[in-house]
Scaffold this motif. Structure first.
Motif, short mmCIF file in Angstrom:
data_model
loop_
_atom_site.label_atom_id
_atom_site.label_comp_id
_atom_site.label_asym_id
_atom_site.label_seq_id
_atom_site.Cartn_x
_atom_site.Cartn_y
_atom_site.Cartn_z
N GLY A 174 -26.11 -3.54 -31.86
CA GLY A 174 -26.43 -2.36 -30.98
C GLY A 174 -27.54 -1.61 -31.82
O GLY A 174 -28.60 -1.95 -32.51
N GLY A 175 -27.37 -0.07 -31.57
CA GLY A 175 -28.22 0.79 -32.28
C GLY A 175 -27.44 1.63 -33.10
O GLY A 175 -26.28 1.65 -33.60
N ALA A 176 -28.15 2.89 -33.47
CA ALA A 176 -27.88 3.80 -34.51
C ALA A 176 -26.21 4.12 -34.09
O ALA A 176 -25.24 4.44 -34.75
CB ALA A 176 -28.54 5.14 -34.42
N LEU A 177 -25.84 4.52 -32.58
CA LEU A 177 -24.63 5.00 -32.13
C LEU A 177 -23.46 3.88 -32.75
O LEU A 177 -22.19 4.28 -33.14
CB LEU A 177 -24.73 4.91 -30.41
CG LEU A 177 -23.57 5.90 -30.12
CD1 LEU A 177 -23.82 7.25 -30.54
CD2 LEU A 177 -23.77 5.70 -28.48
N ASP A 178 -23.98 2.55 -32.67
CA ASP A 178 -22.99 1.50 -32.89
C ASP A 178 -22.60 1.50 -34.44
O ASP A 178 -21.64 1.16 -35.02
CB ASP A 178 -23.73 0.25 -32.30
CG ASP A 178 -23.65 0.14 -30.76
OD1 ASP A 178 -22.72 -0.12 -30.38
OD2 ASP A 178 -24.64 0.50 -30.64
N VAL A 179 -23.84 2.06 -35.22
CA VAL A 179 -23.36 1.85 -36.59
C VAL A 179 -22.56 2.95 -36.80
O VAL A 179 -21.61 2.88 -37.95
CB VAL A 179 -24.91 2.16 -37.32
CG1 VAL A 179 -24.67 2.17 -38.79
CG2 VAL A 179 -25.92 0.82 -37.13
N GLY A 180 -22.82 4.05 -36.11
CA GLY A 180 -21.71 5.30 -36.38
C GLY A 180 -20.56 4.65 -36.19
O GLY A 180 -19.38 5.14 -36.89
N LYS A 181 -20.24 4.09 -35.03
CA LYS A 181 -18.73 3.58 -34.73
C LYS A 181 -18.42 2.74 -35.83
O LYS A 181 -17.10 2.53 -36.04
CB LYS A 181 -18.97 2.75 -33.31
CG LYS A 181 -19.09 3.74 -32.14
CD LYS A 181 -18.85 2.76 -30.77
CE LYS A 181 -19.33 3.46 -29.68
NZ LYS A 181 -19.76 2.74 -28.48
N ALA A 182 -19.25 1.72 -36.14
CA ALA A 182 -18.65 0.49 -37.27
C ALA A 182 -18.32 1.45 -38.36
O ALA A 182 -17.24 1.17 -39.11
CB ALA A 182 -19.86 -0.09 -37.60
N SER A 183 -18.84 2.51 -38.74
CA SER A 183 -18.59 3.52 -39.86
C SER A 183 -17.34 4.10 -39.65
O SER A 183 -16.46 4.01 -40.74
CB SER A 183 -19.81 4.31 -40.02
OG SER A 183 -19.63 5.02 -41.47
N THR A 184 -17.24 4.68 -38.61
CA THR A 184 -15.80 5.32 -38.38
C THR A 184 -14.68 4.18 -38.33
O THR A 184 -13.46 4.51 -38.84
CB THR A 184 -15.74 5.95 -36.86
OG1 THR A 184 -17.04 6.82 -36.93
CG2 THR A 184 -14.55 6.98 -36.53
N ASN A 185 -15.06 3.29 -37.58
CA ASN A 185 -13.76 2.21 -37.57
C ASN A 185 -13.54 1.76 -38.98
O ASN A 185 -12.48 1.53 -39.20
CB ASN A 185 -14.46 0.82 -36.89
CG ASN A 185 -14.14 1.18 -35.28
OD1 ASN A 185 -13.39 2.21 -34.94
ND2 ASN A 185 -14.87 0.47 -34.48
N ALA A 186 -14.56 1.71 -40.07
CA ALA A 186 -14.27 1.32 -41.31
C ALA A 186 -13.41 2.20 -42.07
O ALA A 186 -12.42 1.64 -42.68
CB ALA A 186 -15.68 1.17 -42.16
N VAL A 187 -13.77 3.44 -41.91
CA VAL A 187 -12.99 4.44 -42.59
C VAL A 187 -11.44 4.42 -42.12
O VAL A 187 -10.49 4.55 -42.73
CB VAL A 187 -13.75 5.77 -42.43
CG1 VAL A 187 -12.57 6.93 -43.25
CG2 VAL A 187 -15.04 5.85 -43.17
N VAL A 188 -11.25 4.45 -40.81
CA VAL A 188 -10.06 4.55 -40.09
C VAL A 188 -9.09 3.37 -40.51
O VAL A 188 -7.99 3.46 -41.08
CB VAL A 188 -10.01 4.75 -38.46
CG1 VAL A 188 -8.71 4.47 -37.96
CG2 VAL A 188 -10.82 5.96 -38.27
N ASN A 189 -9.52 2.33 -40.37
CA ASN A 189 -8.80 0.94 -40.54
C ASN A 189 -8.66 0.78 -42.06
O ASN A 189 -7.42 -0.03 -42.49
CB ASN A 189 -9.53 -0.16 -39.82
CG ASN A 189 -9.54 -0.20 -38.25
OD1 ASN A 189 -8.58 0.19 -37.56
ND2 ASN A 189 -10.63 -0.44 -37.62
N SER A 190 -9.56 1.10 -42.78
CA SER A 190 -9.41 0.81 -44.34
C SER A 190 -8.23 1.89 -44.87
O SER A 190 -7.41 1.25 -45.71
CB SER A 190 -10.61 0.93 -45.26
OG SER A 190 -11.20 2.10 -45.12
N SER A 191 -8.17 3.07 -44.01
CA SER A 191 -7.19 3.89 -44.50
C SER A 191 -5.98 3.51 -44.25
O SER A 191 -5.04 3.72 -44.95
CB SER A 191 -7.61 5.36 -43.92
OG SER A 191 -8.49 5.73 -44.29
N ILE A 192 -5.61 2.90 -42.95
CA ILE A 192 -4.39 2.30 -42.54
C ILE A 192 -3.89 1.14 -43.43
O ILE A 192 -2.87 1.28 -43.84
CB ILE A 192 -4.65 2.07 -41.05
CG1 ILE A 192 -4.76 3.40 -40.31
CG2 ILE A 192 -3.15 1.15 -40.57
CD1 ILE A 192 -5.30 2.82 -38.67
#
Lengths: 253, 247
Positions: B213-231
């Motif tokens: 997708g676009g910039a918004l999806d990169v932001g979501k990917a970034s958030t998911n990366a941080v949340v899931n790697s923390s868990i």
């Protein structure tokens, strides 16, 4: 030469985007795939490159069937392919010169000096000045980015060149320059060039072999001279909607 | 079902990552850049957080353990073991998951949506290997240094409490941080942090690599990366601790 035989492609949701497409893309010619947005031309190009897996049919690169190749063979084949993306797709972290040197560094056995020479040759061939070689992609204009992308695409002397909307986002003058550059490279290096475009000005400028895709079906193929005599409402709509033809009409009126 | 599908895709991606690079020379060119970008560039945040956490941990421990039955050096001992066992190897990794994880996911995600990864693939480059392997290996190499640095700086933070306040004497603190020292804890801490470094970079790279997708999806990917790697880090913290510290 790239030969496409009875290619079908259906998306996961069941929508058949390509319907029994067969055509030949000849060497040394600019083969243009045209069609309205959503007609399936991008999917066809991506299928030919191997980015999409087709349901049935054959895609042959000089007799080599893409469907029968292993991933490692496809990777080798791709070294014979150059691609110009709609947004140029230059690597942000590399300079102009490094971008063009990248495929050479990955796949050629040249010395660093030879690679630099080759990259410089390619950049000069697309009329870029020496002073821009050290700049980052974000520091140059859209037209220059397209030229760098062309230089990168031809760095490994490809046998096949794919261009996805090469004029997108460019002004008419720069578009013309890019079109002629692609055409010149195609003829000079005897490349099989496939251009995906809906810019009719480009089609009329450099299209040697034109394929019109409509709702996933190849509805017409011919030369730019024949395009005026086609009995297809959709193609006529596309042709006469272009700015060039509007201007011609206005001039005639 | 998403977890199963994502896990499968993650391992398929890792299979593409952990192969011999197309050009070893290119790998060794990228590797030091990643050492600098992911490791050295993380030093300022490691220093700032460690010194303050070391100081506050010393103050809190001292204030909450003022008891005649407890020896005076207990504060130094608690500070040292907390830094060594949990803060520098786990909490610091969670913080770095935010910094490094979002950096990796957004960098690769942006390359994905701007077709730079497609360009590599069409050239015949194994883009996953070229982009991800140097990041994962570089961060795994740098992480033990960051952890040891964090422990040292944290201890300095605690010492500064003794210097600048009258909450604890520096003498008692220094005795405490040397008392009953178990060298094995350092090994445990390092092994844990190397595993977490792998999790941070590989999970972030997975989300970035699959961004669409676009910039918004990169932001979501970034958030998911941080949340899931923390868990995942928290989960593996229990697993590794159970394997290495319980008898």
């Amino acid at each position: 030469m790239i030969e496409v035989k009875n290619v079908n492609k259906t998306f996961d949701d069941g929508y058949q985007v390509l319907k029994n497409i067969s055509t030949v893309f000849e060497t040394g010619k600019t083969n243009m795939i045209i069609g309205q947005s959503g007609s399936g031309k991008s999917v066809l190009v991506k299928s030919i490159i191997g980015l999409h897996k087709i349901d049935s049919g054959r895609i042959e690169y000089d007799g080599r069937n893409l469907a029968e190749m292993r991933m490692s063979d496809i990777r080798l084949l791709r070294r014979e392919v150059g691609m110009l993306f709609q947004g140029s797709a230059l690597f942000d972290s590399l300079t102009v010169l490094e971008n063009v040197m990248y495929p050479l560094e990955m796949f050629s056995d040249k010395t660093p000096a030879e690679m630099q020479d080759r990259a410089r040759f390619c950049l000069q061939h697309v009329n870029l000045e020496e002073k821009s070689f050290g700049l980052m992609p974000s520091e140059i204009s859209g037209g220059m980015q397209k030229r760098v992308a062309i230089a990168r695409a031809i760095a490994l002397q490809p046998k096949y060149l794919f261009c996805d909307e090469p004029n997108s986002g460019l002004d008419p003058k720069t578009s013309l320059v890019i079109d002629h550059l692609i055409h010149e490279i195609t003829q000079k290096f005897d490349i099989t060039t496939i251009i995906n475009s809906h810019d009719m000005n480009s089609v009329m400028e450099i299209g040697d072999n034109i394929i019109f895709i409509e709702k996933g079906v190849k509805s017409w193929q011919g030369s730019k001279e024949d395009i005026f005599h086609v009995d297809s409402q959709s193609l006529n709509d596309l042709v006469f909607a272009s700015e060039l033809f509007k201007q011609v009409r206005r001039a005639n009126q | 079902m998403n977890i199963i599908s994502d896990t499968g895709k993650y391992f398929l991606l890792m299979r593409k990552v952990f192969v011999k690079p197309d050009r070893t020379r290119m790998f060794f060119r990228q590797f030091p850049k990643e050492l600098e970008k992911l490791g050295l560039a993380s030093l300022p945040i490691v220093i700032i957080i460690s010194v303050f956490i070391g100081a506050i941990m010393t103050m809190q421990t001292q204030l909450n353990t003022s008891n005649p039955w407890l020896p005076d050096y207990i504060t130094g001992l608690v500070t040292r073991d907390t830094l060594l066992l949990e803060f520098s190897s786990t909490i610091m990794c969670l913080i770095l998951a935010g910094k490094v994880g979002s950096n990796v996911a957004s960098e690769i995600g942006t390359m994905r949506i701007t077709e730079q990864i497609d360009a590599m693939e069409i050239m015949g480059v194994n883009s996953a290997n070229y982009l991800i392997l140097p990041k994962v290996t570089a961060f795994m190499v740098m992480m033990p240094f960051l952890v040891i640095f964090s422990i040292a700086i944290g201890l300095v933070g605690g010492y500064l409490v003794g210097v600048f306040t009258n909450i604890i004497t520096t003498g008692n603190y220094l005795i405490g941080i040397q008392y009953a020292f178990v060298p094995y804890y350092v090994l445990y801490s390092i092994i844990k942090s190397v595993c977490f470094a792998f999790i941070i970079t590989s999970v972030a790279a997975y989300y970035g690599y699959n961004a669409r997708g676009g910039a918004l999806d990169v932001g979501k990917a970034s958030t998911n990366a941080v949340v899931n790697s923390s868990i995942i880090i928290l989960f593996f913290n229990i697993v590794i601790t159970n394997l290495m510290l319980t008898k």
